[in-house]
Design an enzyme around this catalytic site. Structure first.
Site, short mmCIF file in Angstrom:
data_model
loop_
_atom_site.label_atom_id
_atom_site.label_comp_id
_atom_site.label_asym_id
_atom_site.label_seq_id
_atom_site.Cartn_x
_atom_site.Cartn_y
_atom_site.Cartn_z
N CYS A 2 44.36 21.53 43.45
CA CYS A 2 43.82 20.19 43.21
C CYS A 2 43.16 19.65 44.47
CB CYS A 2 44.94 19.22 42.82
SG CYS A 2 45.90 19.79 41.44
N ARG A 27 37.44 24.79 45.65
CA ARG A 27 38.88 25.06 45.57
C ARG A 27 39.29 25.50 44.16
NH1 ARG A 27 41.79 21.74 49.62
NH2 ARG A 27 43.43 21.24 48.15
N TRP A 74 43.77 21.41 39.24
CA TRP A 74 44.05 22.82 38.93
C TRP A 74 45.43 22.77 38.29
CZ3 TRP A 74 42.45 27.82 38.88
CH2 TRP A 74 43.42 28.83 38.96
N ASN A 98 48.18 15.76 44.63
CA ASN A 98 48.05 17.21 44.83
C ASN A 98 49.44 17.69 45.27
OD1 ASN A 98 47.30 19.76 45.56
ND2 ASN A 98 46.15 19.15 47.37
N GLY A 99 49.93 18.77 44.64
CA GLY A 99 51.26 19.28 45.00
C GLY A 99 52.11 19.46 43.76
N GLU A 479 48.33 49.68 46.76
CA GLU A 479 47.63 48.41 46.89
C GLU A 479 46.86 48.35 48.21
OE1 GLU A 479 46.68 46.14 45.12
OE2 GLU A 479 46.32 44.44 46.44
N LYS A 483 42.82 47.83 48.55
CA LYS A 483 42.19 46.76 49.33
C LYS A 483 41.10 47.34 50.22
CE LYS A 483 43.02 43.85 47.68
NZ LYS A 483 43.84 43.73 46.53
N GLU A 486 37.97 48.67 48.16
CA GLU A 486 37.13 47.72 47.42
C GLU A 486 36.32 46.80 48.33
OE1 GLU A 486 39.18 44.91 44.87
OE2 GLU A 486 40.86 44.79 46.24
N HIS A 502 51.95 68.85 48.15
CA HIS A 502 51.47 69.42 46.89
C HIS A 502 49.97 69.32 46.74
CE1 HIS A 502 55.62 69.91 45.65
NE2 HIS A 502 55.83 68.70 46.15
N LYS A 601 35.41 38.87 39.72
CA LYS A 601 36.75 38.31 39.90
C LYS A 601 37.60 38.48 38.64
CE LYS A 601 40.03 36.29 42.07
NZ LYS A 601 40.78 37.22 42.95
C1 F6R Z 1 41.75 43.94 43.23
C2 F6R Z 1 41.65 43.02 42.10
C3 F6R Z 1 41.63 43.59 40.74
C4 F6R Z 1 42.46 42.72 39.78
C5 F6R Z 1 42.32 43.24 38.35
C6 F6R Z 1 43.20 42.49 37.38
O1 F6R Z 1 41.81 43.25 44.44
O2 F6R Z 1 41.57 41.84 42.27
O3 F6R Z 1 42.07 44.90 40.74
O4 F6R Z 1 43.79 42.77 40.19
O5 F6R Z 1 40.99 43.16 37.94
O6 F6R Z 1 42.86 41.16 37.33
P1 F6R Z 1 43.87 40.08 36.75
O7 F6R Z 1 45.06 40.06 37.65
O8 F6R Z 1 43.09 38.80 36.76
O9 F6R Z 1 44.24 40.52 35.37
#
Ligand code: F6R
Length: 606
Positions: A2, A27, A74, A98-99, A479, A483, A486, A502, A601
């Site tokens: 928010c 935000r 939000w 906000n909070g 993970e 990171k 990507e 292996h 995203k």
């Molecule tokens: C990697 C990343 C993606 C998401 C994936 C699932 O950094 O952001 O691999 O994790 O697309 O997205 P959500 O969590 O929104 O279902």
């Protein structure tokens, strides 16, 4: 997250407030609202949707006045809608917040008994009612706000106005709130970009501050009502820098936000003294009848599920099967009504994860989602939902969503374990105690970020990386490798350390750095042997551990030491240096960190 703004002065408040709100749009929000004071009357306009739509609506109503507050919401409590949007009103008191108010249910019940009527599902609405309640008891406006603030548990930054008074009051605890200092007028906001067009002279309010603004200027009180002085800072940021809180990228900002994101996810849910977890009135089926748990997700959220499997199986003794959502439905999984399906998603809109939900529902499983976005499809359509309160994640690469997902899975595991009678109060208190220390431990890692930046400088030119770990550290390195690839476009792959012999060991030479996650746990010695194998092939090892006495530390090229925690929570801590390593390498290579090529995203197509 928010955003709040407030203005008092001689100019039209409406234009100033709308401009300021627009500066906070980055935000993320789902609804917006504004309240403007005009000759002893306050007009409140709010709606679901964008600030531009709010502006149109307010203009059509001819809103006017020289004092006001406004908000972008939000959603955290209650779906995005007009009735849940801020500002909230009780009699002549109007508030933006906000909070998260942890004790809002308790306060709401008490106020209801005293005749207060509530019209939203939000935690915020208790604030104007509480202030109004103190006014009814004879306190003046300032005291009423101060006394209300004393009763609020959790986090808040609030802006308050009143019809009978040309005074604006702001208060803060654990949520950011700043004051823009201008001659003859005042502006408050949750973030610097909102005020930069008007002033670069800023006061950062401190926890428990109450700031009072009127025609003649402002004063700041502490929670006991004593006057306090705060320094005025001169900000040299540009607007774009300010949106990112001074960080170069949203991703870096979001990495650094993880202590607060986890704190927000825990607020109101963990009761360490009682050894209890409360999960937002979640109504789970009888867990003694659940024979199997499925965890299904994509990408980073899938990695959180893999971590969840380690936590759940070792503690709850219920078999857990983890699936990639895009694979799940095509193999006709054997699911029945004695199964529970847990779907993990930051956006709540990932097409394959939604399809997995349908598969689970069609086959009569109980479906629970863990989401970050209120009102999203997975949040709405699952049988139950637990929210991660990470706030909006703007960088495409998931960071704070991941660590808050692990946080929720851990809380869910404790919640289920208690129901199944697997933990006694002392065990729960200990585990909750460890969980509560996590934000602080993350901060310790963040305080050493420059050591990781140094490491990044050393390894940024390599073309391939291997990431290895065992047990719960295996999904953590998956993970970490995701990171790196990507956002830096460097080839990185992750293996369970024991799998190296292996196949992947054939790749190792001096040009193939190996990131090893090796905290002291049951597989520590075995991972040491894997490091030996890498070193024997002149491989370069970047070691991440939780001890200064790691037996391989003297023999590897680079070591980073993290704070210790318990086995199940290690992935939260380990995520931070691996995120930072990926970030700093990508940044040094000059890639588009926040919007890496080919990525979106939210993946809303299958
Ligand atoms: C990697 C990343 C993606 C998401 C994936 C699932 O950094 O952001 O691999 O994790 O697309 O997205 P959500 O969590 O929104 O279902």
């Amino acid at each position: 997250m928010c955003g709040i703004v407030g203005y008092i002065g001689k100019k039209e408040a409406f234009n100033i407030l709308i401009d300021a709100l627009k500066k906070l749009e980055y935000r993320g929000y789902d609804s917006a609202g504004i309240a403007v004071w005009n000759k002893g009357k306050i007009e409140v306009i709010r709606q679901k949707g964008k600030v531009d739509e709010l502006k149109e609506l307010a203009l059509s109503k001819g809103i006017k006045g020289t004092m006001g507050i406004a908000h972008t919401r939000w959603a955290t409590h209650g779906i995005p809608s007009e009735r849940n949007a801020h500002p909230h009103r009780a009699k002549d008191i109007v508030v933006v917040h906000n909070g998260i108010i942890e004790n809002y249910m308790e306060l709401k019940q008490r106020l209801k008994k005293e005749g207060h009527k509530f019209t939203s599902d939000t935690d915020t609405e208790v604030i104007p009612h509480l202030i109004s309640n103190y006014l009814e008891k004879g306190h003046d406006f300032i005291d009423a706000v101060r006394l209300a603030a004393c009763e609020l548990k959790g986090s808040y930054a609030i802006g308050v106005i009143r019809e009978k008074d040309r005074t604006m009051i702001a208060a803060k605890k654990e949520s950011p709130l700043i004051v823009g200092v201008i001659d003859g007028e005042s502006i408050i906001a949750s973030d610097i970009p909102a005020v930069l067009d008007m002033t670069n002279k800023i006061i950062f309010l401190e926890d428990n501050d109450i700031a009072i603004f009127n025609e003649t200027g402002f004063k700041i009180l502490d929670i006991e009502g004593n006057t306090v002085e705060r320094t005025i800072h001169t900000i040299k940021w540009t607007g774009a820098m300010a949106q990112k809180g001074g960080y170069k990228h949203f991703m870096l900002k979001e990495i650094f936000e993880q202590p607060i994101a986890i704190t927000d996810t825990l607020i109101g849910r963990v009761k360490e003294d009682k050894g209890e977890i409360e999960l937002d009135d979640l109504k789970l089926p009888d867990l003694r009848k659940i024979k199997k748990i499925w965890m299904v997700a994509c990408g980073t959220s899938y990695h959180a599920c893999l971590i969840g499997k380690y936590m759940f199986e070792s503690n709850l003794k219920i078999p857990v099967e983890v699936d990639i959502a895009s694979e799940f439905r095509y193999r006709d999984p054997i699911i029945n009504k004695e199964h529970m399906l847990i779907l993990v998603s930051q956006s709540g809109e990932t097409a394959d994860t939604i399809a997995a939900m349908k598969e689970g529902k069609n086959k009569n499983a109980y479906v629970l989602s863990i989401c970050n976005v209120l009102g999203s499809t997975l949040a709405r359509d699952a049988h139950g939902v637990i929210f991660t309160h990470a706030g909006p994640e703007i960088g495409v690469a998931s960071t704070k969503a991941f660590t808050t997902q692990i946080t929720v899975l851990f809380m869910l595991m404790l919640f289920a374990g208690k129901r199944l009678g697997l933990f006694n109060t002392r065990q729960l208190q200990e585990k909750i105690g460890e969980l509560r220390k996590i934000p602080h431990k993350i901060q310790e890692v963040l305080n050493n970020a420059e050591n990781i930046e140094e490491m990044a400088r050393k390894y940024m030119t390599y073309k391939d990386f291997l990431y290895i770990g065992r047990g719960i550290n295996y999904p953590s390195v998956m993970e970490g490798a995701l990171k790196l690839k990507e956002i830096s476009y460097i080839h990185a792959e992750a293996y369970a350390a024991g799998e190296m012999k292996h196949g992947p060991i054939a790749l190792i030479d001096e040009n193939f750095p190996v990131v090893v996650l090796s905290p002291i746990d049951t597989t520590y010695q075995k991972t040491c042997s894997n490091i030996e194998e890498v070193l024997a092939r002149r491989g370069k090892v970047l070691l991440f551990t939780d001890t200064t006495e790691h037996e391989m530390a003297q023999r590897v090229e680079s070591t980073f030491v993290m704070p210790k925690t318990i086995y199940e929570l290690q992935p939260i801590i380990s995520a931070i240096p691996l995120q930072l390593l990926a970030y700093y390498i990508a940044n040094l290579l000059g890639t588009d960190v926040d919007q890496p090529r080919n990525l979106a995203k939210s993946v809303t197509v299958e």
